[in-house]
Design a protein around this motif. Structure first.
Motif, mmCIF file in Angstrom:
data_model
loop_
_atom_site.group_PDB
_atom_site.id
_atom_site.type_symbol
_atom_site.label_atom_id
_atom_site.label_comp_id
_atom_site.label_asym_id
_atom_site.label_seq_id
_atom_site.Cartn_x
_atom_site.Cartn_y
_atom_site.Cartn_z
ATOM 1 N N ARG A 92 47.052 43.924 94.201
ATOM 2 C CA ARG A 92 48.229 44.675 93.774
ATOM 3 C C ARG A 92 49.503 44.037 94.320
ATOM 4 O O ARG A 92 50.517 43.981 93.625
ATOM 5 C CB ARG A 92 48.119 46.136 94.208
ATOM 6 N N MET A 93 49.433 43.555 95.556
ATOM 7 C CA MET A 93 50.599 42.891 96.141
ATOM 8 C C MET A 93 50.894 41.596 95.382
ATOM 9 O O MET A 93 52.046 41.305 95.074
ATOM 10 C CB MET A 93 50.356 42.601 97.630
ATOM 11 N N ARG A 94 49.851 40.847 95.061
ATOM 12 C CA ARG A 94 50.042 39.597 94.322
ATOM 13 C C ARG A 94 50.684 39.880 92.952
ATOM 14 O O ARG A 94 51.639 39.218 92.561
ATOM 15 C CB ARG A 94 48.696 38.876 94.151
ATOM 16 N N TYR A 95 50.181 40.904 92.255
ATOM 17 C CA TYR A 95 50.771 41.270 90.960
ATOM 18 C C TYR A 95 52.223 41.719 91.127
ATOM 19 O O TYR A 95 53.080 41.384 90.319
ATOM 20 C CB TYR A 95 49.969 42.387 90.285
ATOM 21 N N ALA A 96 52.485 42.495 92.185
ATOM 22 C CA ALA A 96 53.852 42.977 92.427
ATOM 23 C C ALA A 96 54.801 41.795 92.614
ATOM 24 O O ALA A 96 55.882 41.752 92.013
ATOM 25 C CB ALA A 96 53.893 43.893 93.647
ATOM 26 N N LEU A 97 54.401 40.834 93.442
ATOM 27 C CA LEU A 97 55.257 39.670 93.693
ATOM 28 C C LEU A 97 55.423 38.819 92.433
ATOM 29 O O LEU A 97 56.523 38.343 92.142
ATOM 30 C CB LEU A 97 54.696 38.835 94.850
ATOM 31 N N ASN A 98 54.328 38.655 91.670
ATOM 32 C CA ASN A 98 54.427 37.906 90.414
ATOM 33 C C ASN A 98 55.375 38.611 89.444
ATOM 34 O O ASN A 98 56.184 37.966 88.777
ATOM 35 C CB ASN A 98 53.049 37.754 89.756
ATOM 36 N N ASN A 99 55.263 39.935 89.361
ATOM 37 C CA ASN A 99 56.117 40.689 88.447
ATOM 38 C C ASN A 99 57.578 40.641 88.878
ATOM 39 O O ASN A 99 58.474 40.537 88.032
ATOM 40 C CB ASN A 99 55.633 42.132 88.313
ATOM 41 N N LEU A 100 57.830 40.709 90.184
ATOM 42 C CA LEU A 100 59.215 40.580 90.667
ATOM 43 C C LEU A 100 59.774 39.211 90.304
ATOM 44 O O LEU A 100 60.912 39.082 89.868
ATOM 45 C CB LEU A 100 59.282 40.794 92.181
ATOM 46 N N ARG A 101 58.948 38.189 90.484
ATOM 47 C CA ARG A 101 59.372 36.819 90.150
ATOM 48 C C ARG A 101 59.718 36.731 88.659
ATOM 49 O O ARG A 101 60.736 36.160 88.278
ATOM 50 C CB ARG A 101 58.250 35.838 90.509
ATOM 51 N N LYS A 102 58.874 37.328 87.805
ATOM 52 C CA LYS A 102 59.127 37.300 86.355
ATOM 53 C C LYS A 102 60.416 38.040 86.018
ATOM 54 O O LYS A 102 61.189 37.585 85.174
ATOM 55 C CB LYS A 102 57.953 37.927 85.608
ATOM 56 N N MET A 103 60.637 39.189 86.675
ATOM 57 C CA MET A 103 61.868 39.938 86.419
ATOM 58 C C MET A 103 63.086 39.121 86.834
ATOM 59 O O MET A 103 64.108 39.127 86.155
ATOM 60 C CB MET A 103 61.859 41.278 87.161
ATOM 61 N N MET A 104 62.960 38.413 87.958
ATOM 62 C CA MET A 104 64.083 37.604 88.426
ATOM 63 C C MET A 104 64.427 36.510 87.436
ATOM 64 O O MET A 104 65.592 36.130 87.305
ATOM 65 C CB MET A 104 63.756 36.962 89.786
ATOM 66 N N TYR A 105 63.405 35.996 86.751
ATOM 67 C CA TYR A 105 63.648 34.919 85.798
ATOM 68 C C TYR A 105 63.725 35.445 84.367
ATOM 69 O O TYR A 105 63.665 34.690 83.416
ATOM 70 C CB TYR A 105 62.579 33.834 85.944
ATOM 71 N N GLY A 106 63.858 36.768 84.239
ATOM 72 C CA GLY A 106 64.118 37.374 82.931
ATOM 73 C C GLY A 106 62.935 37.415 81.983
ATOM 74 O O GLY A 106 63.109 37.603 80.784
ATOM 75 N N ASP A 107 61.724 37.285 82.504
ATOM 76 C CA ASP A 107 60.540 37.283 81.639
ATOM 77 C C ASP A 107 59.869 38.661 81.689
ATOM 78 O O ASP A 107 58.682 38.777 81.946
ATOM 79 C CB ASP A 107 59.581 36.174 82.106
ATOM 80 N N GLU A 108 60.641 39.705 81.420
ATOM 81 C CA GLU A 108 60.106 41.058 81.547
ATOM 82 C C GLU A 108 58.985 41.332 80.553
ATOM 83 O O GLU A 108 58.116 42.157 80.791
ATOM 84 C CB GLU A 108 61.214 42.086 81.390
ATOM 85 N N ALA A 109 59.000 40.657 79.410
ATOM 86 C CA ALA A 109 57.951 40.887 78.413
ATOM 87 C C ALA A 109 56.582 40.512 78.954
ATOM 88 O O ALA A 109 55.564 41.023 78.510
ATOM 89 C CB ALA A 109 58.256 40.075 77.150
ATOM 90 N N ALA A 110 56.575 39.628 79.953
ATOM 91 C CA ALA A 110 55.299 39.167 80.506
ATOM 92 C C ALA A 110 54.831 40.008 81.684
ATOM 93 O O ALA A 110 53.874 39.651 82.360
ATOM 94 C CB ALA A 110 55.433 37.707 80.933
ATOM 95 N N LEU A 111 55.512 41.130 81.942
ATOM 96 C CA LEU A 111 55.079 41.990 83.054
ATOM 97 C C LEU A 111 53.628 42.401 82.873
ATOM 98 O O LEU A 111 53.243 42.858 81.796
ATOM 99 C CB LEU A 111 55.940 43.256 83.110
ATOM 100 N N ARG A 112 52.863 42.268 83.919
ATOM 101 C CA ARG A 112 51.458 42.647 83.845
ATOM 102 C C ARG A 112 51.259 43.931 84.646
ATOM 103 O O ARG A 112 51.785 44.083 85.737
ATOM 104 C CB ARG A 112 50.595 41.553 84.438
ATOM 105 N N ALA A 113 50.474 44.846 84.118
ATOM 106 C CA ALA A 113 50.212 46.121 84.798
ATOM 107 C C ALA A 113 49.330 45.907 86.018
ATOM 108 O O ALA A 113 49.359 46.680 86.944
ATOM 109 C CB ALA A 113 49.578 47.107 83.849
ATOM 110 N N GLY A 114 48.528 44.850 86.030
ATOM 111 C CA GLY A 114 47.701 44.515 87.183
ATOM 112 C C GLY A 114 46.732 45.565 87.481
ATOM 113 O O GLY A 114 46.297 45.809 88.523
#
Length: 195
Positions: free
Chosen positions: A173-195
């Protein structure tokens, strides 16, 4: 045998049978650990005290109604109740906890850099606001682990116990959270994964 030397289960039985000191000893036995874990999550003394009291109100109500059945697992059960009350609080507030230093100031508010220009300060403050907003948009299970780990300074083992998942699940869950934050920072919100 002194009451203080009795097991959690024996003290619960005494309390349910009408002996108030059974619960008093249990509260005394675990109050520091419980209060500290609540405080680490909420970073606010009065809020931690309120949640601590609410936790024991729920404990008392459950014990009195005869619904307690956690044989030998009193502390994890109480920690779960407290944890759920903290989560409920943040769901109501819809905000992340503030990072507070030992003097009671929000660290983001008091961080000062000797030669920081007004522009640099504005950028830093905006970055912190953006990060808080992004954390709020994470799925609840990821946000929960991130808050406990970084704001509550809890180990993954402690997080696993409180959230009732395996350590690997907490780490995932932590890994997904960090990956999702990284994606949000780079504007790739469509790729958010529910994990």
């Amino acid at each position: 045998m002194k009451l203080e030397q009795r097991t959690d289960q024996e003290l619960i039985r005494l309390y349910v049978a009408g002996e108030e000191t059974g619960l008093e000893i249990l509260i005394d036995r675990y109050k520091t650990k419980l209060y500290t874990s609540i405080y680490l999550l909420v970073k606010d003394e009065s809020l931690a005290e309120d949640i601590f009291q609410d936790t024991f109100i729920k404990v008392i109500n459950t014990l009195r109604s005869g619904r307690y059945n956690e044989e030998g697992k009193f502390l994890p059960w109480v920690m779960r109740i407290a944890h759920n009350l903290v989560i409920d609080h943040y769901r109501r507030e819809r905000r992340t906890p503030v990072v507070v230093n030992s003097d009671g100031f929000d660290i983001f508010d008091v961080l000062q850099f000797a030669d920081e220009s007004a522009e640099t300060k504005m950028v830093r403050e905006q970055t912190h606001r953006d990060l808080r907003r992004m954390i709020q948009r994470l799925p609840d299970d990821q946000k929960e682990v991130l808050i406990m780990r970084h704001y509550g300074d809890m180990s993954f083992k402690e997080i696993a116990v409180v959230t009732e998942v395996s350590i690997n699940t907490a780490l995932g869950r932590m890994r997904y959270a960090l990956n999702n934050l990284r994606k949000m920072m780079y504007g790739d919100e469509a790729a958010l994964r529910a994990g």
